[in-house]
Design a protein around this motif. Structure first.
Motif, PDB file in Angstrom:
ATOM      1  N   UNK A  28      37.473  24.233  31.883  1.00 21.96           N
ATOM      2  CA  UNK A  28      38.784  24.885  30.972  1.00 21.96           C
ATOM      3  C   UNK A  28      39.179  26.104  30.793  1.00 21.96           C
ATOM      4  N   UNK A  29      37.722  26.496  31.199  1.00 22.72           N
ATOM      5  CA  UNK A  29      37.229  27.722  31.340  1.00 22.72           C
ATOM      6  C   UNK A  29      38.343  29.272  31.757  1.00 22.72           C
ATOM      7  N   UNK A  30      39.537  29.554  31.896  1.00 23.05           N
ATOM      8  CA  UNK A  30      40.202  30.728  32.141  1.00 23.05           C
ATOM      9  C   UNK A  30      40.311  32.043  31.213  1.00 23.05           C
ATOM     10  N   UNK A  31      39.715  32.068  30.404  1.00 18.79           N
ATOM     11  CA  UNK A  31      39.772  32.944  29.674  1.00 18.79           C
ATOM     12  C   UNK A  31      39.513  34.322  30.539  1.00 18.79           C
ATOM     13  N   UNK A  32      38.710  34.265  31.765  1.00 16.92           N
ATOM     14  CA  UNK A  32      38.752  35.280  32.394  1.00 16.92           C
ATOM     15  C   UNK A  32      39.252  36.134  33.526  1.00 16.92           C
ATOM     16  N   UNK A  33      40.251  34.565  33.742  1.00 17.69           N
ATOM     17  CA  UNK A  33      41.173  34.838  34.803  1.00 17.69           C
ATOM     18  C   UNK A  33      42.442  35.641  34.733  1.00 17.69           C
TER      19      UNK A  33
ATOM     20  N   UNK B  23      40.366  43.371  34.214  1.00 21.68           N
ATOM     21  CA  UNK B  23      39.692  42.588  32.959  1.00 21.68           C
ATOM     22  C   UNK B  23      38.656  42.159  33.028  1.00 21.68           C
ATOM     23  N   UNK B  24      38.164  41.659  33.870  1.00 21.91           N
ATOM     24  CA  UNK B  24      36.430  41.635  34.069  1.00 21.91           C
ATOM     25  C   UNK B  24      35.491  42.989  34.027  1.00 21.91           C
ATOM     26  N   UNK B  25      35.719  43.894  34.215  1.00 24.33           N
ATOM     27  CA  UNK B  25      35.671  45.044  33.263  1.00 24.33           C
ATOM     28  C   UNK B  25      35.406  45.883  32.454  1.00 24.33           C
ATOM     29  N   UNK B  26      36.619  45.546  31.347  1.00 26.17           N
ATOM     30  CA  UNK B  26      36.670  45.585  30.497  1.00 26.17           C
ATOM     31  C   UNK B  26      36.389  44.277  29.065  1.00 26.17           C
ATOM     32  N   UNK B  71      37.642  43.660  45.564  1.00 26.00           N
ATOM     33  CA  UNK B  71      37.035  42.819  45.498  1.00 26.00           C
ATOM     34  C   UNK B  71      35.295  42.911  45.115  1.00 26.00           C
ATOM     35  N   UNK B  72      35.398  43.976  45.942  1.00 24.82           N
ATOM     36  CA  UNK B  72      33.378  43.929  45.393  1.00 24.82           C
ATOM     37  C   UNK B  72      33.344  44.556  44.286  1.00 24.82           C
ATOM     38  N   UNK B  73      34.197  45.077  43.382  1.00 21.52           N
ATOM     39  CA  UNK B  73      34.278  45.782  41.918  1.00 21.52           C
ATOM     40  C   UNK B  73      33.825  44.117  41.183  1.00 21.52           C
ATOM     41  N   UNK B  74      35.022  43.127  41.788  1.00 19.05           N
ATOM     42  CA  UNK B  74      34.702  42.149  41.205  1.00 19.05           C
ATOM     43  C   UNK B  74      33.908  41.416  40.950  1.00 19.05           C
ATOM     44  N   UNK B  75      33.560  41.406  42.549  1.00 22.50           N
ATOM     45  CA  UNK B  75      32.174  40.597  42.752  1.00 22.50           C
ATOM     46  C   UNK B  75      31.064  41.145  41.744  1.00 22.50           C
ATOM     47  N   UNK B  76      31.377  42.584  41.824  1.00 28.17           N
ATOM     48  CA  UNK B  76      30.077  43.335  40.842  1.00 28.17           C
ATOM     49  C   UNK B  76      29.713  42.448  39.206  1.00 28.17           C
ATOM     50  N   UNK B  77      31.270  42.440  38.842  1.00 34.93           N
ATOM     51  CA  UNK B  77      30.998  42.326  37.313  1.00 34.93           C
ATOM     52  C   UNK B  77      30.480  40.693  37.104  1.00 34.93           C
ATOM     53  N   UNK B  78      31.349  39.646  38.557  1.00 40.04           N
ATOM     54  CA  UNK B  78      30.404  38.465  38.075  1.00 40.04           C
ATOM     55  C   UNK B  78      28.698  38.521  38.425  1.00 40.04           C
TER      56      UNK B  78
END
Lengths: 82, 82
Positions: A28-33, B23-26, B71-78
């Motif tokens: 239920x954690x979708x804040x990062x999406x 969004x992931x990086x910000x 997508x690499x930048x999303x994986x890197x942020x994760x």
């Protein structure tokens, strides 16, 4: 050989979002999406589905029908949990 | 007509993950992102890139090269923010 690479890419591209859908509903954690990203991706797989119908290509139709179901469930989780 | 739908789907499918990467990086909030899903999606766009090279199709090569970057930048942020 190229056909096998394309075939495997099509399968992987369809099932790869299952873990995201599962995680969204389980945690239920979708804040990062990102809602815009997922809405645009839903539009993308819908357009590929329409493209498949237009050219009568069953692998494209089936793969993107499955993708529409999975991505819709991710968007629904995002709308529900925020 | 089908070509235009496919063309637009290819463009949208490439740019649609930009808001997620941003969004992931910000926000540094990547808890809701599924690492397996994003790794499988990275494998998917890499396979489409290889497929494009094999059949010598520049639109597929370019679109998936851009997708690999995003997508690499999303994986890197994760991986960085967890």
């Amino acid at each position: 050989m190229a056909q096998y690479v394309g075939f495997f890419a099509a399968i992987l591209g369809t099932v790869c979002w299952l873990p995201q859908a599962w995680k969204a509903w389980a945690s239920r954690d979708t804040a990062g999406l990102s809602l815009p990203a997922n809405l645009m991706f839903l539009a993308t797989v819908s357009l590929w589905f329409i493209y498949g119908l237009m050219i009568g290509d069953w692998p494209i139709i089936l793969a993107n029908f499955c993708a529409i179901m999975i991505v819709t469930s991710i968007v629904a989780a995002k709308l529900k949990f925020g």
